[in-house]
Scaffold this motif. Structure first.
Motif, mmCIF file in Angstrom:
data_model
loop_
_atom_site.group_PDB
_atom_site.id
_atom_site.type_symbol
_atom_site.label_atom_id
_atom_site.label_comp_id
_atom_site.label_asym_id
_atom_site.label_seq_id
_atom_site.Cartn_x
_atom_site.Cartn_y
_atom_site.Cartn_z
ATOM 1 N N VAL A 395 -28.356 52.085 23.088
ATOM 2 C CA VAL A 395 -27.354 51.292 23.799
ATOM 3 C C VAL A 395 -25.947 51.820 23.546
ATOM 4 O O VAL A 395 -25.019 51.507 24.303
ATOM 5 N N ARG A 396 -25.773 52.630 22.516
ATOM 6 C CA ARG A 396 -24.458 53.229 22.276
ATOM 7 C C ARG A 396 -24.210 54.469 23.135
ATOM 8 O O ARG A 396 -23.102 55.016 23.128
ATOM 9 N N LYS A 397 -25.201 54.901 23.887
ATOM 10 C CA LYS A 397 -25.024 56.045 24.789
ATOM 11 C C LYS A 397 -24.446 55.556 26.116
ATOM 12 O O LYS A 397 -25.081 54.765 26.819
ATOM 13 N N PRO A 398 -23.249 56.012 26.498
ATOM 14 C CA PRO A 398 -22.640 55.548 27.746
ATOM 15 C C PRO A 398 -23.535 55.736 28.966
ATOM 16 O O PRO A 398 -23.576 54.865 29.846
ATOM 17 N N LYS A 399 -24.262 56.829 29.036
ATOM 18 C CA LYS A 399 -25.085 57.081 30.223
ATOM 19 C C LYS A 399 -26.174 56.027 30.391
ATOM 20 O O LYS A 399 -26.568 55.718 31.528
ATOM 21 N N PHE A 400 -26.678 55.484 29.296
ATOM 22 C CA PHE A 400 -27.696 54.439 29.400
ATOM 23 C C PHE A 400 -27.093 53.187 30.034
ATOM 24 O O PHE A 400 -27.655 52.616 30.974
ATOM 25 N N ARG A 401 -25.952 52.781 29.529
ATOM 26 C CA ARG A 401 -25.308 51.581 30.083
ATOM 27 C C ARG A 401 -24.850 51.821 31.521
ATOM 28 O O ARG A 401 -24.931 50.927 32.363
ATOM 29 N N GLN A 402 -24.385 53.014 31.809
ATOM 30 C CA GLN A 402 -23.964 53.340 33.172
ATOM 31 C C GLN A 402 -25.147 53.331 34.129
ATOM 32 O O GLN A 402 -25.034 52.863 35.274
ATOM 33 N N ALA A 403 -26.284 53.820 33.672
ATOM 34 C CA ALA A 403 -27.484 53.814 34.512
ATOM 35 C C ALA A 403 -27.870 52.389 34.891
ATOM 36 O O ALA A 403 -28.201 52.109 36.055
ATOM 37 N N LEU A 404 -27.813 51.477 33.929
ATOM 38 C CA LEU A 404 -28.171 50.094 34.211
ATOM 39 C C LEU A 404 -27.182 49.460 35.186
ATOM 40 O O LEU A 404 -27.564 48.623 36.016
ATOM 41 N N SER A 405 -25.915 49.851 35.095
ATOM 42 C CA SER A 405 -24.933 49.312 36.025
ATOM 43 C C SER A 405 -25.203 49.804 37.446
ATOM 44 O O SER A 405 -25.141 49.032 38.404
ATOM 45 N N ASP A 459 -31.065 55.744 42.614
ATOM 46 C CA ASP A 459 -31.444 57.140 42.400
ATOM 47 C C ASP A 459 -30.604 57.758 41.289
ATOM 48 O O ASP A 459 -31.116 58.515 40.446
ATOM 49 N N LYS A 460 -29.314 57.454 41.276
ATOM 50 C CA LYS A 460 -28.455 57.963 40.211
ATOM 51 C C LYS A 460 -28.853 57.348 38.874
ATOM 52 O O LYS A 460 -28.834 58.019 37.838
ATOM 53 N N ALA A 461 -29.210 56.062 38.902
ATOM 54 C CA ALA A 461 -29.664 55.401 37.673
ATOM 55 C C ALA A 461 -30.904 56.097 37.119
ATOM 56 O O ALA A 461 -31.002 56.374 35.909
ATOM 57 N N LYS A 462 -31.859 56.405 37.985
ATOM 58 C CA LYS A 462 -33.077 57.082 37.541
ATOM 59 C C LYS A 462 -32.766 58.458 36.967
ATOM 60 O O LYS A 462 -33.337 58.866 35.949
ATOM 61 N N ALA A 463 -31.837 59.169 37.621
ATOM 62 C CA ALA A 463 -31.494 60.511 37.150
ATOM 63 C C ALA A 463 -30.866 60.456 35.756
ATOM 64 O O ALA A 463 -31.162 61.300 34.897
ATOM 65 N N LEU A 464 -30.006 59.468 35.521
ATOM 66 C CA LEU A 464 -29.378 59.324 34.207
ATOM 67 C C LEU A 464 -30.414 58.968 33.143
ATOM 68 O O LEU A 464 -30.376 59.484 32.016
ATOM 69 N N LEU A 465 -31.334 58.094 33.492
ATOM 70 C CA LEU A 465 -32.391 57.724 32.540
ATOM 71 C C LEU A 465 -33.278 58.930 32.222
ATOM 72 O O LEU A 465 -33.666 59.152 31.060
ATOM 73 N N ASP A 466 -33.573 59.725 33.242
ATOM 74 C CA ASP A 466 -34.358 60.944 33.015
ATOM 75 C C ASP A 466 -33.613 61.892 32.087
ATOM 76 O O ASP A 466 -34.200 62.506 31.182
ATOM 77 N N GLU A 467 -32.297 62.017 32.330
ATOM 78 C CA GLU A 467 -31.467 62.917 31.532
ATOM 79 C C GLU A 467 -31.476 62.519 30.057
ATOM 80 O O GLU A 467 -31.385 63.372 29.166
ATOM 81 N N LEU A 468 -31.614 61.230 29.798
ATOM 82 C CA LEU A 468 -31.652 60.729 28.428
ATOM 83 C C LEU A 468 -33.038 60.854 27.808
ATOM 84 O O LEU A 468 -33.235 60.498 26.637
ATOM 85 N N LYS A 509 -33.498 41.689 35.800
ATOM 86 C CA LYS A 509 -34.903 42.030 35.503
ATOM 87 C C LYS A 509 -35.537 42.733 36.703
ATOM 88 O O LYS A 509 -36.184 43.783 36.550
ATOM 89 N N ARG A 510 -35.339 42.196 37.888
ATOM 90 C CA ARG A 510 -35.907 42.788 39.108
ATOM 91 C C ARG A 510 -35.396 44.217 39.308
ATOM 92 O O ARG A 510 -36.179 45.150 39.548
ATOM 93 N N ASP A 511 -34.068 44.390 39.210
ATOM 94 C CA ASP A 511 -33.469 45.690 39.532
ATOM 95 C C ASP A 511 -33.762 46.738 38.470
ATOM 96 O O ASP A 511 -33.970 47.915 38.788
ATOM 97 N N TRP A 512 -33.781 46.333 37.212
ATOM 98 C CA TRP A 512 -34.032 47.312 36.147
ATOM 99 C C TRP A 512 -35.510 47.687 36.082
ATOM 100 O O TRP A 512 -35.852 48.820 35.754
ATOM 101 N N GLU A 513 -36.378 46.761 36.421
ATOM 102 C CA GLU A 513 -37.795 47.107 36.485
ATOM 103 C C GLU A 513 -38.067 48.047 37.658
ATOM 104 O O GLU A 513 -38.975 48.870 37.606
ATOM 105 N N ALA A 514 -37.223 47.934 38.711
ATOM 106 C CA ALA A 514 -37.396 48.801 39.883
ATOM 107 C C ALA A 514 -37.090 50.269 39.574
ATOM 108 O O ALA A 514 -37.526 51.157 40.310
#
Length: 702
Positions: A395-405, A459-468, A509-514
């Motif tokens: 959670v201290r990684k900015p990209k993780f929080r940015q992906a969720l946003s 799509d950008k959220a998924k890419a950031l999560l993949d990058e992490l 919950k809906r959007d993050w599970e998606a």
């Protein structure tokens, strides 16, 4: 059977949104009502920025004039200061005296009651906190570097029992409570310098107070105007003549536990529950029935008048009627049993608009809106200091929080929760903050922060999560940690959280599970929630909102972790203890096992840099330079955030007032359309409910 909220969301959303838009101008007209008969305030906007001269002629309520004639009260000129405070609002119209005002509140002993009264405050916010005006303090000045402030109080002030008010009442609070280690009162922020050390307070005479700091303290006026003294915030004064009989310094027979919560001293100073406790507010408690009602009657010594020289308040009596059940409260409003409702205090939301509009003719209650000033709406933030090291690192990684946003479809929340009002927001301090009103640069900075990660882009959220390295490694359709261990986001919230937050949590919950994440909703018993959070045992918080103002530095906890209730609790606690012996103690103990739990920020990390900028800002007397420092802090939030995640900013706040009640400002009367949500900007106290009046007072006796 569907409740009204579910019905509106399910089948009547469009109609509800249209209805909301139709009445959001603040007009609040009934269907078929002529404009000539509506009780809207006059067309004046905002408040005078300079203090008004005392009126040449003074008048008082008939009930007080009768007491003067009977010899029960001194004449008016002897009851109020030679230079009373003149309410400067431009929307006020000539008033009438009399009547009772019924107000709905959750509890009879709730300190929200004092949010209707600004009478104890040394200074006052004006123009939705863009300006600071006088209060009990008539004038003030500082030395060049703002390390010494001199306050000049009005001469001729009296407590509600007729006893003179002097600076001795402040020194009693300071010396016999704050500096007395037997009492729980502690020095407030406004009593500390930019270095965090406690000021020295002296009273050269009965009307002058000198605050001396060991370093510049430029935020002092802003902090003296904030909250409601003797209510929500530090008290700054107590009636010495009344309380000294319960204090061991003045009465040797007082017991050793005099300062305990259930001791006589604390009971007697509670002006919300103790009739006879002297106050400086427009009304004083007359009678109190636990859990049912509290009746407040006019204070004959209130030190405030209007432009015509009428001593306020206009209404003889306020009856606060308590009801904790939101649905029962709505029914009472619709049945016309209430005269005035400050929606945020009573749990009202935009989902209730349709029901109130439909019953407007029967109830006599007119609906209108003030801007909330929220920078987030219902929000979400991780615990930056969560006890689980693997999740804490993530959670201290900015990209993780940015992906969720990016994964959060805020437009759905705007439609379904906020009825297409407000503006999509990554999450900021209040859009009403002074820094954002400073011109093109301020607006540019606000929009950069608001829009930084607001776009819905799964799509950008998924890419950031993949990058992490957060990928589905076991084929179950859900992402795991980079080492293959389970990854689950836990949405922690108090079990009594309102519908607005719960709906937003379901959307998260809906959007993050998606985007392939596992999300668990976790209601937590409200009791002890704060302690669990401060100890790092809760993973997230998703039942708050941010509306802090009037600037970024006066109430800085969302910008900078300086205490343990926000997004970095253990680091906030460490800041809170700086300069005390505890700062250097237990350094060889696990941060989560220290008493209290606390940890230092990472050297050079965002919190370390935010601390240093805040420390610099607190010592900067020049307002323009402080603003630039605040913008540097915002830049950290933009580039390395979001540390807290918003939904919709500046949503409307629901208000209701009886059609016969005047001088209640509408949105168009207020400098920034209203600024409701922050406790520091006490609403409706800032709009002086003492000026409200009944057009037909004889019809509102009970």
């Amino acid at each position: 059977m569907l409740d009204r909220r579910t019905f509106l969301y399910g089948t009547g959303l469009t109609a509800g949104a249209v209805m909301l838009g139709a009445c959001s101008s603040g007009e609040g007209e009934q269907s078929g009502q002529s404009k000539a008969s509506k009780p809207a305030a006059s067309s004046g906007k905002g408040s005078e920025r300079k203090p008004l001269s005392p009126p040449k002629k003074l008048t008082e309520a008939p009930m007080l004039a009768d007491q003067v004639k009977a010899g029960k009260l001194p004449e008016l000129a002897r009851r109020i200061p030679s230079s009373p405070y003149v309410v400067p609002h431009k929307w006020l119209e000539p008033a009438k005296y009399g009547g009772n005002l019924n107000i709905l509140v959750p509890e009879t002993n709730d300190l929200q009651i004092l949010e209707y009264m600004y009478g104890h405050s040394l200074l006052r916010f004006l123009n939705d906190a863009l300006d600071i005006g006088p209060g009990l303090v008539e004038s003030f000045e500082s030395n060049e570097d703002a390390s010494e402030w001199t306050l000049h109080f009005r001469k001729g002030l009296h407590w509600s029992d007729g006893q003179p008010w002097t600076t001795a009442d402040i020194m009693f609070w300071w010396e016999d409570m704050v500096l007395n280690t037997d009492h729980t009162e502690v020095p407030p922020d406004e009593a500390k310098s930019g270095k965090g050390t406690v000021m020295k307070m002296t009273a050269p005479d009965e009307y002058t107070l000198v605050l001396t700091y060991d370093a510049p303290a430029p935020l002092t006026p802003m902090r003296l105007a904030g909250y409601v003294n003797r209510g929500n915030g530090s008290t700054w004064m107590e009636p010495k003549h009344y309380l000294k009989q319960y204090h061991p310094r003045y009465n040797k027979s007082v017991s050793k536990n005099w300062a305990s919560a259930d001791g006589e001293f604390e009971k007697k100073r509670n002006q919300v529950q103790t009739p006879g406790c002297p106050v400086m507010t427009g009304w004083v408690l007359k009678s109190y029935k636990e859990g049912r009602q509290a009746v407040w009657e006019r204070n004959p010594y209130y030190w405030v008048v209007d432009r015509e020289g009428r001593q306020l308040p206009n209404v003889d009596q306020i009856t606060f009627r308590a009801n904790k059940d939101v649905e029962v409260g709505k029914l009472q409003i619709q049945q016309g049993k209430v005269d005035y409702v400050h929606g945020p205090f009573t749990g009202l939301t935009l989902g209730d608009v349709s029901g109130f509009k439909q019953t407007e003719k029967r109830s006599g209650m007119q609906l209108f809106f003030w801007d909330s000033g929220t920078g987030t709406g219902s929000m979400f933030f991780f615990n930056y200091d969560y006890e689980d090291p693997k999740m804490r690192a993530l959670v201290r990684k900015p990209k993780f929080r940015q992906a969720l946003s990016y994964a959060f479809k805020r437009e759905d929340a705007r439609k379904q929760i906020y009825f297409n009002t407000g503006e999509l927001s990554t999450g900021t301090m209040s859009p009403k903050a002074k820094e954002y009103q400073s011109g093109a640069e301020g607006q540019k900075v606000y929009k950069q922060w608001r829009d930084s990660y607001v776009k819905y882009d799964p799509d950008k959220a998924k890419a950031l999560l993949d990058e992490l390295g957060l990928k589905d490694t076991n084929g179950d359709g859900k992402r795991e940690m980079p080492d293959g261990s389970p990854l689950a986001i836990r949405l922690d919230f108090p079990a009594d959280t309102g519908t607005e937050h719960q709906q937003k949590n379901n959307m998260l919950k809906r959007d993050w599970e998606a985007v392939g994440l596992t999300v668990k909703l976790n209601p937590v018993a409200p009791e002890g929630y704060g302690d669990q959070w401060a100890n790092g045992k809760l993973a997230s918080q998703c039942a708050w909102e941010v509306s802090s103002g009037p600037d970024h530095l006066a109430q800085v906890a969302w910008m900078v972790p300086v205490e343990p209730s926000r997004w970095a609790p253990l680091e906030g606690q460490m800041y809170n203890l700086r300069g005390t012996p505890a700062e250097k103690e237990q350094l060889d103990v696990d941060p989560f096992k220290r008493t209290p739990p606390r940890m230092a920020p990472e050297k050079g990390g965002p919190i370390d840099r935010l601390w240093k900028l805040y420390d610099q800002a607190k010592l900067e007397p020049d307002e323009i330079r402080r603003r630039q420092i605040a913008f540097q802090m915002v830049k950290i939030h933009i580039e390395e955030g979001p540390f807290f995640m918003g939904t919709i900013a500046n949503t409307p706040a629901v208000m209701l007032a009886h059609k016969d009640l005047r001088n209640v400002p509408r949105k168009e009367n207020l400098s920034q359309g209203g600024f409701v949500n922050p406790w520091q900007h006490p609403t409706p106290a800032v709009y002086d409910p003492e000026t409200y009046f009944w057009q037909n007072p004889d019809k509102h006796i009970t």
